[in-house]
Motif scaffolding. Structure first.
Motif, PDB file in Angstrom:
ATOM      1  N   GLY B  41       0.824  -1.205   0.000  1.00  0.00           N
ATOM      2  CA  GLY B  41       0.000   0.000   0.000  1.00  0.00           C
ATOM      3  C   GLY B  41       0.854   1.248   0.000  1.00  0.00           C
ATOM      4  O   GLY B  41       0.654   2.164  -0.812  1.00  0.00           O
ATOM      5  N   ALA B  42       1.845   1.275   0.897  1.00  0.00           N
ATOM      6  CA  ALA B  42       2.720   2.448   0.994  1.00  0.00           C
ATOM      7  C   ALA B  42       3.499   2.652  -0.300  1.00  0.00           C
ATOM      8  O   ALA B  42       3.643   3.786  -0.789  1.00  0.00           O
ATOM      9  N   ARG B  50      -3.919   5.927  -5.747  1.00  0.00           N
ATOM     10  CA  ARG B  50      -4.817   6.061  -4.583  1.00  0.00           C
ATOM     11  C   ARG B  50      -5.102   4.661  -4.074  1.00  0.00           C
ATOM     12  O   ARG B  50      -5.578   3.805  -4.803  1.00  0.00           O
ATOM     13  N   VAL B  51      -4.771   4.446  -2.824  1.00  0.00           N
ATOM     14  CA  VAL B  51      -4.855   3.090  -2.279  1.00  0.00           C
ATOM     15  C   VAL B  51      -5.679   3.050  -0.999  1.00  0.00           C
ATOM     16  O   VAL B  51      -5.515   3.909  -0.133  1.00  0.00           O
ATOM     17  N   VAL B  52      -6.545   2.052  -0.877  1.00  0.00           N
ATOM     18  CA  VAL B  52      -7.212   1.801   0.402  1.00  0.00           C
ATOM     19  C   VAL B  52      -6.903   0.366   0.814  1.00  0.00           C
ATOM     20  O   VAL B  52      -6.922  -0.541  -0.014  1.00  0.00           O
ATOM     21  N   MET B  53      -6.572   0.204   2.085  1.00  0.00           N
ATOM     22  CA  MET B  53      -6.258  -1.125   2.618  1.00  0.00           C
ATOM     23  C   MET B  53      -7.348  -1.500   3.620  1.00  0.00           C
ATOM     24  O   MET B  53      -7.667  -0.696   4.501  1.00  0.00           O
ATOM     25  N   ILE B  54      -7.895  -2.700   3.484  1.00  0.00           N
ATOM     26  CA  ILE B  54      -8.933  -3.159   4.411  1.00  0.00           C
ATOM     27  C   ILE B  54      -8.351  -4.264   5.290  1.00  0.00           C
ATOM     28  O   ILE B  54      -7.815  -5.255   4.780  1.00  0.00           O
ATOM     29  N   ASP B  55      -8.450  -4.108   6.584  1.00  0.00           N
ATOM     30  CA  ASP B  55      -8.012  -5.153   7.513  1.00  0.00           C
ATOM     31  C   ASP B  55      -9.192  -6.081   7.752  1.00  0.00           C
ATOM     32  O   ASP B  55     -10.162  -5.714   8.424  1.00  0.00           O
ATOM     33  N   ALA B  56      -9.116  -7.290   7.202  1.00  0.00           N
ATOM     34  CA  ALA B  56     -10.243  -8.220   7.330  1.00  0.00           C
ATOM     35  C   ALA B  56     -10.059  -9.173   8.506  1.00  0.00           C
ATOM     36  O   ALA B  56     -10.809 -10.124   8.650  1.00  0.00           O
ATOM     37  N   ASP B  57      -9.072  -8.933   9.341  1.00  0.00           N
ATOM     38  CA  ASP B  57      -8.818  -9.828  10.479  1.00  0.00           C
ATOM     39  C   ASP B  57      -9.618  -9.356  11.691  1.00  0.00           C
ATOM     40  O   ASP B  57      -9.065  -8.852  12.678  1.00  0.00           O
ATOM     41  N   LEU B 134      -6.702  -3.051  -1.357  1.00  0.00           N
ATOM     42  CA  LEU B 134      -5.926  -4.191  -0.867  1.00  0.00           C
ATOM     43  C   LEU B 134      -6.623  -4.764   0.361  1.00  0.00           C
ATOM     44  O   LEU B 134      -6.942  -4.028   1.293  1.00  0.00           O
ATOM     45  N   ILE B 135      -6.863  -6.065   0.358  1.00  0.00           N
ATOM     46  CA  ILE B 135      -7.572  -6.679   1.470  1.00  0.00           C
ATOM     47  C   ILE B 135      -6.621  -7.621   2.206  1.00  0.00           C
ATOM     48  O   ILE B 135      -6.113  -8.587   1.627  1.00  0.00           O
ATOM     49  N   ASP B 136      -6.393  -7.322   3.473  1.00  0.00           N
ATOM     50  CA  ASP B 136      -5.500  -8.143   4.292  1.00  0.00           C
ATOM     51  C   ASP B 136      -6.311  -9.283   4.895  1.00  0.00           C
ATOM     52  O   ASP B 136      -7.144  -9.071   5.788  1.00  0.00           O
ATOM     53  N   SER B 137      -6.067 -10.481   4.406  1.00  0.00           N
ATOM     54  CA  SER B 137      -6.837 -11.639   4.858  1.00  0.00           C
ATOM     55  C   SER B 137      -6.300 -12.156   6.192  1.00  0.00           C
ATOM     56  O   SER B 137      -5.112 -12.059   6.467  1.00  0.00           O
ATOM     57  N   PRO B 138      -7.170 -12.713   7.021  1.00  0.00           N
ATOM     58  CA  PRO B 138      -6.647 -13.388   8.207  1.00  0.00           C
ATOM     59  C   PRO B 138      -6.022 -14.730   7.832  1.00  0.00           C
ATOM     60  O   PRO B 138      -6.171 -15.185   6.701  1.00  0.00           O
ATOM     61  N   ALA B 139      -5.355 -15.364   8.792  1.00  0.00           N
ATOM     62  CA  ALA B 139      -4.840 -16.716   8.569  1.00  0.00           C
ATOM     63  C   ALA B 139      -6.026 -17.673   8.473  1.00  0.00           C
ATOM     64  O   ALA B 139      -7.132 -17.345   8.880  1.00  0.00           O
ATOM     65  N   GLY B 140      -5.780 -18.843   7.953  1.00  0.00           N
ATOM     66  CA  GLY B 140      -6.825 -19.866   7.945  1.00  0.00           C
ATOM     67  C   GLY B 140      -7.602 -19.911   6.645  1.00  0.00           C
ATOM     68  O   GLY B 140      -7.319 -19.191   5.683  1.00  0.00           O
TER      69      GLY B 140
END
Lengths: 203, 279, 263
Positions: B41-42, B50-57, B134-140
């Protein structure tokens, strides 16, 4: 040595910075995770304030805000009039902690594991090299995933999860003590006055 | 308290059309998904996107703290999905870049609380306003993962050169819709161990996964100190890891970037060959 | 005999739960205890791989729970340690295939003839974690001295407290050089932040990568630094008070800075 001076000019070592940031973030997380305690705090706050002034209870706003170097409580309390030193009514009773549901003892039948399991001789192939092992795994592991069957029963949800989702029954909070190692034994029941907030690091 | 009010960019001029939605996932935990999301993202924002990051955890949020934005988060993903707040109120602008935004995870909620259809709709909305989602996926591979991939068009698989990680990555690839065209990032490589035969090489990893290789990142203490400070290492000009992330961002944007000049012989020298003719 | 049932958990993935389960289990077995290791990471099993028994899996935890096989058919006896057995997870299912009650039942049955049952929890705090915890009466929280792991460990500790499960902490992957230079939090810092009692300090050591690749617990190697450390953890679990191998004292700069800050 050069490294030493470089760090001197750079300021605080990153480990210390991390510790400080964590302290604040955990404080914030704990507050977010204990709406019941926040609610009790709010009630008690209003009780005390109400001894001196009459407040517009329906429009009171109490929040916690994490800032760069601290977590602060912000209370916005609209005041209607000033009392003349008369005591307010007794504080609202706390809702009692709901008893934890015990795990249902409906045991599916499971054949017992006998002593002989441990005393029999063991059987065997040799372990393979890592890459080959993973190779073999790739074959078995990419078996088509079965759609999972009926979702697990949610009725037996232990207290913890029910509380997190519905915010209904208050949960025991973790008593925090400065600098003592915990054995993690059962926390005292709520209302015993043992709870303290945060883990303020000594200066 | 609007001290950190985000000035979200207005709807972009239509020359680019819809932005790209990319999920960063791995199966195995701790391989660098969140670090990759933050740094990618940075790096993309540093290039002007233009970037947006989503924390899905949900329940274990960390994207905020890795970026040093933890004190600026007021509202989170579920607040938006459940329509308690406006999207713009929840988007946190990065400290350093005007083009980089974060939508934090809820800390006191559960992954099951996310509605997949709503998540998909949100990602669509964000694609109208950002070049990259950008979507940050959790583990699993459970509900958290399933929600993270909802609405994503592309996937990046982050994998360490380590047996469990490769195995889990393989499982995840099997669960992704094929249309996602996953690409591989091999993270936390220790070239000296690879040379000694004590660590899998990038070739070993990709012999199993057989994915297009987007980047290789060497393990460096700088990543830990950067996280300690809440500063993306991608912005550190002297860091090898940082330059790897910048190269990945460039390749993602369509540039044909050669692997960085090898500081260590052996595994990195082979990277040039791996990247040539990649597309 | 009824075994102690200990879940190894962390919240954060990748901090070393599985490696720790395997090595602490092996260390306990080496000391003569009967140990069963349970892989609760259904769908992403790895305990078998770390122990090198992946080719010997016939049945798994889910099949046991569904009554399609007996426990003894699914358990794999380790050939290097007479008293070590592993119950692998299923790979093509997911964590919703098993309930907490079922997990607890399996653990109780295993505990009947063993000394220790160690349950390797998956990452996260969802269904898989809850299942793993349901099988246990105590916990080991594994964390590294990094911001995200500590934050997640804190969350997990909160969950353990809700269930009144006693726990102790293992701080994994400590890099003494970085702690000395102030670039990594110390073990004391971690214990302070988490208000937790310490069970073990494990240094970051490349030996682990190699042994994991080969599927060999590190306690098997002669004169292994890590092996000795896991042995100490095993002894502490037995109740012995073993002093910690301190790897990380803050160096000159760290101490100067601390002194400066205090003034």
């Amino acid at each position: 040595m050069f490294d030493f001076f470089a760090r001197l000019f750079r300021g605080e070592p990153s480990g210390a910075k991390a510790k400080e940031r964590l302290r604040l973030v955990l404080l914030s997380d704990h507050l977010a995770l204990a709406p019941d305690v926040v609610e009790s705090l709010r009630r008690d706050l209003l009780d005390v304030i109400s001894r001196y002034v009459e407040v517009d209870v329906d429009n009171v706003d109490v929040t916690f805000e994490q800032r760069e170097h601290e977590v602060a409580m912000l209370a916005n309390v609209p005041i209607l009039s000033v009392r003349n030193g008369r005591a307010h009514s007794a504080p609202a009773p706390r809702t009692p902690l709901a008893p934890a549901p015990s795990l249902a003892a409906e045991a599916p039948s499971l054949a017992p594991l006998e002593e002989s399991f441990w005393t029999e001789p063991v059987a065997e192939p040799a372990p393979a090299a890592a890459a080959a092992a993973v190779d073999a795994l790739a074959e078995t592991d990419r078996a088509p995933a079965e759609t999972h069957g009926s979702p697990a029963e949610m009725d037996g949800l232990p207290l913890a999860d029910a509380a997190v989702v519905a915010g209904a029954a208050p949960k025991p909070t973790r008593p925090r003590r400065r600098r003592r190692r915990r054995t993690g034994t059962m926390p005292p029941p709520p209302g015993t006055g043992e709870q303290r907030w945060g883990n303020s690091a000594p200066p | 308290m609007r001290e950190f009010a985000s000035e979200v960019p207005a709807a972009p001029p239509q020359e680019h059309g819809r932005g790209r939605s990319i999920v960063i996932t791995s199966g195995k935990g701790g391989v660098g998904k969140t670090t990759t999301t933050a740094n990618l993202g940075a790096a993309l924002a540093a290039r002007g996107a233009r970037v947006v990051m989503i924390d899905a955890d949900v329940g274990l949020r960390n994207l905020d703290i890795v970026l040093g934005l933890e004190s600026r988060v007021r509202y989170h993903l579920l607040d938006v999905l459940e329509e308690r707040v406006e999207l713009d109120d929840a988007l946190v602008r990065d400290k350093r870049s005007e083009l980089l935004f974060l939508l934090a995870a809820a800390q006191a909620r559960e992954k099951e609380d996310v509605d997949t259809a709503q998540m998909t709709a949100l990602v669509e909305r964000l694609r109208e306003r950002f070049d990259y989602v950008l979507i940050d996926s959790p583990a699993g591979i459970e509900v958290g993962f399933r929600n993270a991939i909802a609405g994503a068009d592309e996937a990046l698989i982050v994998c360490m050169p380590e047996v469990s990680s490769v195995r889990d990555a393989d499982r995840v690839v099997g669960l992704l819709p094929p249309a996602m065209r996953p690409q591989l990032i091999v993270n936390r490589v220790r070239p000296h161990l690879v040379r000694k035969g004590k660590m899998l090489s990038v070739d070993d990893v990709n012999a199993i996964l057989r994915l297009p290789l987007l980047g290789v990142i060497v393990d460096e203490p700088a990543v830990i100190t950067a996280t300690n400070r809440g500063e993306p290492v991608a912005l550190d000009a002297s860091s090898q890891t940082g330059s790897a992330f910048r190269a990945i961002a460039a390749r993602l944007a369509g540039e044909d970037v050669a692997a960085p000049a090898p500081r260590e012989a052996g595994v990195l020298a082979k990277l040039g060959a791996l990247f040539r003719g990649r597309r | 005999m009824s075994a102690r049932r200990i879940v190894l958990t962390s919240g954060k993935g990748g901090v070393g739960k599985t490696t720790t389960t395997a090595n602490v289990g092996a260390a306990l077995a080496q000391r003569g205890h009967r140990v069963v290791l349970v892989d609760a990471d259904i769908g992403l099993r790895n305990l078998d791989l770390v122990l090198g028994v992946e080719k010997r899996i016939v049945f798994d935890l889910v099949e046991v729970v569904e009554g399609r096989c007996q426990l003894r058919q699914a358990l794999i006896r380790d050939k290097r340690f007479e008293t070590l057995a592993i119950l692998p997870a299923a790979q093509t299912r997911d964590k919703e295939a098993v309930t907490e009650e079922q997990m607890a039942r399996v653990a109780e049955e295993l505990a009947a003839t063993a000394d220790f049952v160690l349950i390797d929890s998956p990452a996260g705090i969802e269904h898989g974690f809850r299942n793993a915890v349901a099988a246990a009466t105590e916990a080991i929280v594994v964390t590294t001295p990094e911001v995200s792991s500590i934050r997640d460990a804190d969350r997990v500790i909160g969950k353990l407290n809700e269930r009144a499960l006693p726990y102790r902490l293992i701080v994994n992957r400590v890099r003494a050089d970085m702690v000395r230079s102030g670039d990594m939090m110390s073990v004391d810092d971690v214990c302070d932040i988490l208000s937790s009692e310490l069970l073990g300090i494990v240094p970051d050591d490349e030996e682990i990568i190699d042994t994991t690749n080969r599927g060999e617990p590190v306690v098997l190697a002669e004169a292994s630094r890590l092996g000795a450390i896991y042995d100490k953890i095993a002894r502490r679990l037995e109740g012995e008070l073993v002093p910690f191998t301190r790897l990380d004292e803050p160096g000159l700069f760290g101490r100067l800075f601390a002194a400066f800050k205090a003034s």
